[in-house]
Design an enzyme around this catalytic site. Structure first.
Site, PDB file in Angstrom:
ATOM      1  CB  THR A  29      -0.925  -0.008   1.239  1.00  0.00           C
ATOM      2  OG1 THR A  29      -1.636  -1.237   1.240  1.00  0.00           O
ATOM      3  CG2 THR A  29      -1.905   1.138   1.215  1.00  0.00           C
ATOM      4  CE  LYS A 121       4.045   0.899  11.837  1.00  0.00           C
ATOM      5  NZ  LYS A 121       2.783   1.415  11.432  1.00  0.00           N
ATOM      6  CD  GLU A 145       8.617  13.256   9.657  1.00  0.00           C
ATOM      7  OE1 GLU A 145       9.564  14.033   9.754  1.00  0.00           O
ATOM      8  OE2 GLU A 145       7.828  13.036  10.607  1.00  0.00           O
ATOM      9  CB  VAL A 148       6.028   8.617  14.571  1.00  0.00           C
ATOM     10  CG1 VAL A 148       5.061   9.061  15.664  1.00  0.00           C
ATOM     11  CG2 VAL A 148       7.068   7.667  15.129  1.00  0.00           C
ATOM     12  CB  ILE A 152       1.899  14.366  11.375  1.00  0.00           C
ATOM     13  CG1 ILE A 152       0.393  14.159  11.247  1.00  0.00           C
ATOM     14  CG2 ILE A 152       2.220  15.557  12.255  1.00  0.00           C
ATOM     15  CD1 ILE A 152      -0.278  13.791  12.567  1.00  0.00           C
ATOM     16  CG  ASP A 217       1.240   0.933  15.070  1.00  0.00           C
ATOM     17  OD1 ASP A 217       2.175   0.626  14.309  1.00  0.00           O
ATOM     18  OD2 ASP A 217       0.624   2.015  14.999  1.00  0.00           O
ATOM     19  CE  LYS A 221       2.435   4.294  14.074  1.00  0.00           C
ATOM     20  NZ  LYS A 221       0.993   4.302  13.786  1.00  0.00           N
TER      21      LYS A 221
HETATM   22  N1  HSE Z   1      -1.646   0.755  11.533  1.00  0.00           N
HETATM   23  C1  HSE Z   1      -1.112   2.064  11.638  1.00  0.00           C
HETATM   24  C2  HSE Z   1      -2.206   2.998  12.125  1.00  0.00           C
HETATM   25  C3  HSE Z   1      -0.595   2.525  10.306  1.00  0.00           C
HETATM   26  O1  HSE Z   1      -3.383   2.590  12.114  1.00  0.00           O
HETATM   27  O2  HSE Z   1      -1.919   4.092  12.534  1.00  0.00           O
HETATM   28  C4  HSE Z   1       0.225   3.769  10.373  1.00  0.00           C
HETATM   29  O3  HSE Z   1       1.380   3.599  11.130  1.00  0.00           O
END
Ligand code: HSE
Length: 455
Positions: A29, A121, A145, A148, A152, A217, A221
């Site tokens: 993606t 990450k 970049e 995270v 942004i 996740d 980050k």
């Molecule tokens: N799975 C992550 C999210 C993708 O939903 O933020 C972006 O890092």
């Protein structure tokens, strides 16, 4: 004129390079988004850089699937070695994800003196130290970049724009999937499973969505943000992490009644020289700017001792926003190459030998207000039993609600506390859980009233 070898190297570096070859590993993606941005914005990118970025090779296991974007003949390959072994490719983009083969690709690219751009990450939060050390040893750049906050520019903000500050606190909504789920549940009353499926369809979720839901996740980050903010390498295991799976419509409804919204927050604060590092669902005042950030949008609200509060807001996930960050990193590196200023800004904003261990604050020493929801028997004396245990643990109640209808013979009883010590709260809940008046798992949610003010 005679020039020394050192001078001639410098002259070669300062000459504008007319084109820079880039290799992309991972045509998923985000990879597709990167190809689209490089193609669609080629002229604006070229104008800004004064040179052309050439996507020389794209490697993926599947090179037959139609991604809706065309690449030139001979660009696609199933073998990442075609990129890693190509001496004409200066910048390698790793978008494979995970901590296995992606790590090998990055280490090999760095070893071969190539610059690297990654959105990974999970990898940087667990193996960042080795990767950044290798980049320093080889004198090459590494851009991350996109790791995270999606599109942004929070990494650049911490590394450069806010470099003069001591970072006092960061509160981040940095998982688009979790935020999408919580805001759909809040605004439309959607069911957890249905909303998750929609987030997956939109390409926000991780390959394994439990990373999004369990807060993993977000913790990855947060580790990267902590490393940048405090010039350290935090161990991911030291980040207290709770996900959103236990948040129900009941909690969302009560939060609204009390004037709060529930958000999955990444939180770090510097308190008396110690660093807090935690990820959990949090009730925040409904009027706070972070409370209004909905859907797959991310928001990072941080406080520096010179700048004060700063809010960064934008799309935290998805093909094109993430690709925007990846391509910006490529452009930064291209600029460094063109001006002979490689590693102008080191990955953690400070030289590798200035990176330090930090002292962490024990999560049990946290002292904030809490929301506690019990499913308790509806009979005289229940509230006094519960409040008795809370009182024994020095937990003072600020409000109580008990008005919903019975669920299997029991009623929800909701308590808000004044500031309480997390250690005492956990002990009180463990004790109350054993009482026969309690029918279900007790849910508690931390409340952050003064985001940005030291607790
Ligand atoms: N799975 C992550 C999210 C993708 O939903 O933020 C972006 O890092």
């Amino acid at each position: 004129m005679i020039t020394s070898e050192k001078e001639s190297v410098k002259i070669a570096h300062t000459k504008a390079v007319r084109s820079i070859n880039v290799g992309l590993i991972g045509f998923g993606t985000i990879g597709t988004g990167v190809v689209k941005v490089l193609k669609e914005n080629a002229s604006v990118i070229c104008d800004k850089l004064g040179c052309e970025l050439v996507l020389k090779r794209v490697a993926d296991r599947d090179i037959n699937r139609d991604r809706g974007v065309k690449v030139d003949d001979g660009v696609l390959t199933t073998d990442a070695k075609d990129i890693l072994n190509d001496p004409d490719i200066s910048i390698v983009i790793e978008l494979v994800g995970g901590t296995g083969i992606a790590r090998e690709f990055i280490m090999e690219a760095l070893e071969k003196g190539k610059h690297v751009v990654t959105a990974n990450k999970a990898l940087l939060s667990t193996h960042g130290k080795d990767i950044f050390k290798k980049a320093a040893e080889k004198g090459v750049d590494i851009g991350f970049e996109a790791s995270v906050g999606g599109g942004i520019p929070v990494i650049k903000a911490l590394r450069e724009g806010l470099a003069a500050n001591k970072i006092e606190s960061i509160y981040g909504i940095i998982n688009g999937t979790a935020n999408y789920i919580l805001s759909k549940m809040t605004n439309e009353g959607g069911k957890f499973e249905d909303v998750l499926r929609r987030a997956q369809e939109k390409g926000y979720a991780e390959a394994d969505p439990t990373y999004d839901i369990e807060g993993i996740d977000t913790a990855h980050k947060l580790a990267i943000l902590i490393n940048l903010a405090y010039g350290t390498y935090i161990d991911i295991k030291d980040i207290y992490t709770e996900g959103i799976a236990s948040i129900s419509q009941l909690d969302i409804k009560y939060a609204k009644e009390f004037g709060y919204r529930i958000k999955l927050l990444a939180i770090t604060k510097s308190v008396d020289g110690r660093i807090e590092a935690r990820v959990h669902p949090t009730m925040i005042p409904a009027h706070h700017p972070l409370a209004t950030i909905d859907g797959a949008f991310n928001g990072i609200y941080l406080k520096g001792n010179a700048v004060g509060s700063v809010l960064l807001y934008g799309m935290g996930a998805g093909m094109m926003p993430t690709a925007s960050a990846v391509v910006a990193d490529i452009m930064d590196i291209a600029r460094n190459m063109n001006t002979g200023a490689l590693r102008r800004v080191p990955p953690l904003s400070c030289p590798e030998d200035a990176v330090r261990a930090v002292e962490l604050r024990d999560p049990e020493s946290l002292e904030i207000p809490y929301y506690i929801r019990f499913l308790a028997m509806d009979k005289p004396g229940v509230l006094s039993k519960i409040s008795g245990v809370l009182g024994k643990h020095n937990i003072s109640i600020s409000s109580v609600i008990q008005r919903d209808r019975k669920i299997g013979g029991a009623v929800p009883l909701v308590v808000l506390t004044h500031n309480a010590l997390e250690k005492e709260l956990r002990a009180a809940i463990a004790e109350i859980s054993t009482m026969d008046i309690i029918h279900d798992k007790i849910v508690y949610i931390r409340i952050e009233e003064n985001l940005g003010a030291a607790n």
